[in-house]
Design a protein around this motif. Structure first.
Motif, PDB file in Angstrom:
ATOM      1  N   SER A 144     -45.224  54.188  68.612  1.00  0.00           N
ATOM      2  CA  SER A 144     -46.039  53.118  68.827  1.00  0.00           C
ATOM      3  C   SER A 144     -46.209  52.198  67.715  1.00  0.00           C
ATOM      4  CB  SER A 144     -47.263  53.351  69.238  1.00  0.00           C
ATOM      5  OG  SER A 144     -48.276  54.036  68.069  1.00  0.00           O
ATOM      6  N   GLY A 145     -45.636  52.535  66.475  1.00  0.00           N
ATOM      7  CA  GLY A 145     -45.795  51.671  65.189  1.00  0.00           C
ATOM      8  C   GLY A 145     -47.269  51.783  64.495  1.00  0.00           C
ATOM      9  N   ALA A 146     -48.093  52.772  65.100  1.00  0.00           N
ATOM     10  CA  ALA A 146     -49.566  52.956  64.610  1.00  0.00           C
ATOM     11  C   ALA A 146     -49.217  53.595  63.009  1.00  0.00           C
ATOM     12  CB  ALA A 146     -50.403  53.783  65.395  1.00  0.00           C
ATOM     13  N   THR A 147     -48.270  54.483  62.898  1.00  0.00           N
ATOM     14  CA  THR A 147     -47.843  54.865  61.661  1.00  0.00           C
ATOM     15  C   THR A 147     -46.604  54.417  61.359  1.00  0.00           C
ATOM     16  OG1 THR A 147     -48.955  57.105  62.172  1.00  0.00           O
ATOM     17  CG2 THR A 147     -47.235  56.912  60.501  1.00  0.00           C
ATOM     18  N   ARG A 148     -46.341  53.894  59.960  1.00  0.00           N
ATOM     19  CA  ARG A 148     -45.113  53.306  59.761  1.00  0.00           C
ATOM     20  C   ARG A 148     -44.873  53.400  58.147  1.00  0.00           C
ATOM     21  NH1 ARG A 148     -45.516  47.768  58.105  1.00  0.00           N
ATOM     22  NH2 ARG A 148     -47.499  47.080  57.254  1.00  0.00           N
ATOM     23  N   PHE A 149     -43.805  53.002  57.770  1.00  0.00           N
ATOM     24  CA  PHE A 149     -43.474  53.023  56.391  1.00  0.00           C
ATOM     25  C   PHE A 149     -43.617  51.494  56.185  1.00  0.00           C
ATOM     26  CE2 PHE A 149     -40.782  56.776  57.748  1.00  0.00           C
ATOM     27  CZ  PHE A 149     -40.840  57.375  56.802  1.00  0.00           C
ATOM     28  N   ARG A 150     -43.922  51.275  54.875  1.00  0.00           N
ATOM     29  CA  ARG A 150     -44.519  49.990  54.195  1.00  0.00           C
ATOM     30  C   ARG A 150     -43.742  49.848  52.909  1.00  0.00           C
ATOM     31  NH1 ARG A 150     -47.775  46.654  51.281  1.00  0.00           N
ATOM     32  NH2 ARG A 150     -49.380  48.506  50.795  1.00  0.00           N
ATOM     33  N   ALA A 151     -42.849  49.306  52.214  1.00  0.00           N
ATOM     34  CA  ALA A 151     -42.426  49.026  50.978  1.00  0.00           C
ATOM     35  C   ALA A 151     -43.520  48.272  50.356  1.00  0.00           C
ATOM     36  CB  ALA A 151     -41.336  48.058  50.834  1.00  0.00           C
ATOM     37  N   LEU A 152     -43.740  48.803  49.086  1.00  0.00           N
ATOM     38  CA  LEU A 152     -44.890  48.242  48.177  1.00  0.00           C
ATOM     39  C   LEU A 152     -44.127  46.947  47.644  1.00  0.00           C
ATOM     40  CD1 LEU A 152     -46.208  51.532  46.380  1.00  0.00           C
ATOM     41  CD2 LEU A 152     -47.099  50.276  48.365  1.00  0.00           C
ATOM     42  N   SER A 153     -45.170  45.945  47.387  1.00  0.00           N
ATOM     43  CA  SER A 153     -44.480  44.476  46.673  1.00  0.00           C
ATOM     44  C   SER A 153     -44.316  45.182  45.165  1.00  0.00           C
ATOM     45  CB  SER A 153     -45.533  43.592  46.546  1.00  0.00           C
ATOM     46  OG  SER A 153     -46.631  43.990  45.934  1.00  0.00           O
ATOM     47  N   ASP A 154     -43.564  44.255  44.341  1.00  0.00           N
ATOM     48  CA  ASP A 154     -43.364  44.772  42.982  1.00  0.00           C
ATOM     49  C   ASP A 154     -44.743  45.145  42.230  1.00  0.00           C
ATOM     50  OD1 ASP A 154     -40.820  44.536  43.260  1.00  0.00           O
ATOM     51  OD2 ASP A 154     -40.408  42.451  42.529  1.00  0.00           O
ATOM     52  N   ASP A 155     -45.745  44.256  42.392  1.00  0.00           N
ATOM     53  CA  ASP A 155     -47.003  44.604  41.690  1.00  0.00           C
ATOM     54  C   ASP A 155     -47.933  45.672  42.385  1.00  0.00           C
ATOM     55  OD1 ASP A 155     -46.728  42.135  40.175  1.00  0.00           O
ATOM     56  OD2 ASP A 155     -47.946  40.784  41.813  1.00  0.00           O
ATOM     57  N   GLU A 156     -47.747  46.018  43.565  1.00  0.00           N
ATOM     58  CA  GLU A 156     -48.490  47.321  44.165  1.00  0.00           C
ATOM     59  C   GLU A 156     -47.472  48.605  43.610  1.00  0.00           C
ATOM     60  OE1 GLU A 156     -49.821  46.235  48.702  1.00  0.00           O
ATOM     61  OE2 GLU A 156     -47.751  46.079  48.268  1.00  0.00           O
ATOM     62  N   TRP A 157     -46.207  48.303  43.618  1.00  0.00           N
ATOM     63  CA  TRP A 157     -45.293  49.530  43.186  1.00  0.00           C
ATOM     64  C   TRP A 157     -45.979  49.725  41.661  1.00  0.00           C
ATOM     65  CZ3 TRP A 157     -39.795  49.995  41.365  1.00  0.00           C
ATOM     66  CH2 TRP A 157     -39.238  51.388  41.357  1.00  0.00           C
ATOM     67  N   THR A 158     -45.837  48.702  40.822  1.00  0.00           N
ATOM     68  CA  THR A 158     -46.202  48.808  39.426  1.00  0.00           C
ATOM     69  C   THR A 158     -47.525  49.383  39.179  1.00  0.00           C
ATOM     70  OG1 THR A 158     -44.988  47.174  38.712  1.00  0.00           O
ATOM     71  CG2 THR A 158     -46.568  47.660  37.239  1.00  0.00           C
ATOM     72  N   ALA A 159     -48.480  49.141  40.085  1.00  0.00           N
ATOM     73  CA  ALA A 159     -49.919  49.657  39.889  1.00  0.00           C
ATOM     74  C   ALA A 159     -49.749  51.211  40.450  1.00  0.00           C
ATOM     75  CB  ALA A 159     -50.976  48.700  40.832  1.00  0.00           C
ATOM     76  N   TRP A 160     -49.052  51.332  41.492  1.00  0.00           N
ATOM     77  CA  TRP A 160     -49.137  52.836  42.060  1.00  0.00           C
ATOM     78  C   TRP A 160     -48.399  53.653  41.146  1.00  0.00           C
ATOM     79  CZ3 TRP A 160     -45.944  56.880  42.852  1.00  0.00           C
ATOM     80  CH2 TRP A 160     -46.360  57.885  43.689  1.00  0.00           C
ATOM     81  N   ARG A 161     -47.192  53.232  40.441  1.00  0.00           N
ATOM     82  CA  ARG A 161     -46.892  54.020  39.516  1.00  0.00           C
ATOM     83  C   ARG A 161     -47.406  54.179  38.183  1.00  0.00           C
ATOM     84  NH1 ARG A 161     -41.302  51.116  38.460  1.00  0.00           N
ATOM     85  NH2 ARG A 161     -42.871  49.706  37.836  1.00  0.00           N
ATOM     86  N   ASP A 162     -48.079  53.192  37.706  1.00  0.00           N
ATOM     87  CA  ASP A 162     -49.409  53.434  36.674  1.00  0.00           C
ATOM     88  C   ASP A 162     -50.335  54.416  36.928  1.00  0.00           C
ATOM     89  OD1 ASP A 162     -47.652  51.607  35.205  1.00  0.00           O
ATOM     90  OD2 ASP A 162     -49.186  49.947  35.493  1.00  0.00           O
TER      91      ASP A 162
END
Length: 146
Positions: free
Chosen positions: A119-137
């Motif tokens: 249904s698309g209720a659960t999905r993958f999403r690519a993080l933006s560069d800023d989100e990815w940097t914050a996630w990795r930090d």
């Protein structure tokens, strides 16, 4: 006496045969749903990572991974193998526990998981560069990234 023993024996035999048939049918249905669910998840992961790497134009480029294409879905240590490496997260996981469809042995649970992905209720999403940097930090600091 012979007739009643014959009837009782045949009834018990038929009941056992039916129970075995139902169990086999249930197992086959459960296995089929697990395979279908795993296939849908992998297809959606690969779709989330279609980008300039495959020279494919996507309808929603903001949803595509910009950090390499995951070749397979890895459930155990998803954060290390998929998010840290490729910058892809899962949004709205429908179950309390995260795991591969093969880890769940309940047909209703597998149906919930499959329905959520389809249904698309659960999905993958690519993080933006800023989100990815914050996630990795956050991950490198030992915090649980959001």
């Amino acid at each position: 006496m012979k007739v009643s023993c014959f009837i009782l024996y045949n009834f018990n035999y038929s009941a056992n045969e039916n129970a075995i048939g139902l169990t086999t049918k249930h197992r086959a249905e459960l296995l089929g749903k697990k395979e279908q669910c795993a296939s849908v998840i992998l297809k959606k992961l690969r779709k989330s990572s279609l980008s300039i790497y495959g020279n494919v134009l996507t309808v929603h480029p903001e949803e595509t991974c910009k950090h390499g294409r995951p070749l397979r879905m890895i459930y155990k240590n998803f954060d290390i193998h998929i998010t840290l490496k490729h910058g892809v997260i899962i949004e709205n996981w429908p179950l309390g526990e995260f795991g591969a469809p093969g880890n769940f042995n309940s047909l209703p649970v597998i149906n919930v998981l499959l329905s959520a992905w389809e249904s698309g209720a659960t999905r993958f999403r690519a993080l933006s560069d800023d989100e990815w940097t914050a996630w990795r930090d956050a991950y490198e600091r030992g915090e649980k990234p959001e």
